[in-house]
Design a protein around this motif. Structure first.
Motif, short mmCIF file in Angstrom:
data_model
loop_
_atom_site.label_atom_id
_atom_site.label_comp_id
_atom_site.label_asym_id
_atom_site.label_seq_id
_atom_site.Cartn_x
_atom_site.Cartn_y
_atom_site.Cartn_z
N SER A 24 -75.69 -26.61 103.09
CA SER A 24 -75.25 -25.43 102.33
C SER A 24 -76.34 -24.40 102.14
N VAL A 62 -72.81 -12.75 97.91
CA VAL A 62 -72.08 -13.63 96.98
C VAL A 62 -71.88 -15.01 97.61
N LEU A 63 -71.49 -15.03 98.88
CA LEU A 63 -71.32 -16.32 99.56
C LEU A 63 -72.62 -17.12 99.58
N LEU A 66 -73.12 -18.63 96.23
CA LEU A 66 -72.23 -19.78 96.05
C LEU A 66 -72.73 -20.99 96.85
N LEU A 69 -75.38 -22.62 94.84
CA LEU A 69 -74.77 -23.44 93.78
C LEU A 69 -74.19 -24.73 94.34
N ALA A 70 -73.62 -24.67 95.54
CA ALA A 70 -73.08 -25.88 96.17
C ALA A 70 -74.19 -26.87 96.49
N THR A 105 -65.21 -31.04 90.44
CA THR A 105 -65.69 -29.83 91.12
C THR A 105 -66.19 -30.18 92.52
N VAL A 109 -64.55 -28.71 95.93
CA VAL A 109 -65.33 -27.92 96.88
C VAL A 109 -65.34 -28.59 98.25
#
Length: 172
Positions: A24, A62-63, A66, A69-70, A105, A109
């Motif tokens: 990620s 933004v991706l 994210l 965060l992943a 979560t 995901v």
């Protein structure tokens, strides 16, 4: 003194979580950062420019956020701070992390990532042309990277859920 103790993750779960976290971050973010900076690597320059001007740049930033965060999510499934809030977290220090929130979560995901991977693979196979913004060959990089990300996260979440399940009180 902390009344809770973290349960150590098995080696396979640690490997799965690290594979997911690296996929990620190290796998996803660099190419998306290049595109977010306006560089049309493996893309049609004219189509990319129009897409970028219409909001593609901020979308990619933004991706990438994210994805970061992943990566943190994947590591939280194997680290003590994924089970017990660290002492620097105001009002929650030393308390248990809600296991359903964290594992739910992570499962959500991972299912999304795996579904997206399947959809992207099908879409690319169904229309393998040079008509799009990005080269269809990008899936040779993207599909395996997303599979590692999604499967690793799912495995780490499975282990986390099993390790943090409430245990019945011993009989006396």
């Amino acid at each position: 003194m902390n009344e809770h103790t973290a349960v150590e993750a098995p080696r396979w779960a640690v490997r799965a979580a690290w594979a997911s976290a690296l996929s990620s971050t190290v796998g996803f973010i660099p190419i998306h950062a290049v595109w977010a900076a306006g560089i049309p690597l493996w893309a049609d320059p004219d189509k990319f420019k129009d897409w970028y001007v219409e909001g593609g740049g901020p979308y990619l930033f933004v991706l990438s956020g994210l994805a970061t965060l992943a990566g943190i999510l994947a590591l939280s499934l194997i680290r003590p701070w994924g089970q017990i809030f660290p002492r620097w977290v105001p009002l929650l220090a030393g308390r248990k992390v809600p296991r359903r929130t964290l594992s739910g979560t992570a499962f959500a995901v991972s299912v999304f990532l795996l579904g997206y991977t399947g959809w992207a693979a099908w879409l690319t196979a169904a229309d393998f042309t040079d008509e799009g913004i990005f080269s269809p060959w990008i899936v040779v990089y993207g599909i395996p990277q997303f599979l590692v990300w999604g499967i690793g996260l799912f495995m780490a979440a499975w282990s986390y859920r099993a390790r943090t399940a409430p245990r019945p009180a011993p009989r006396t």
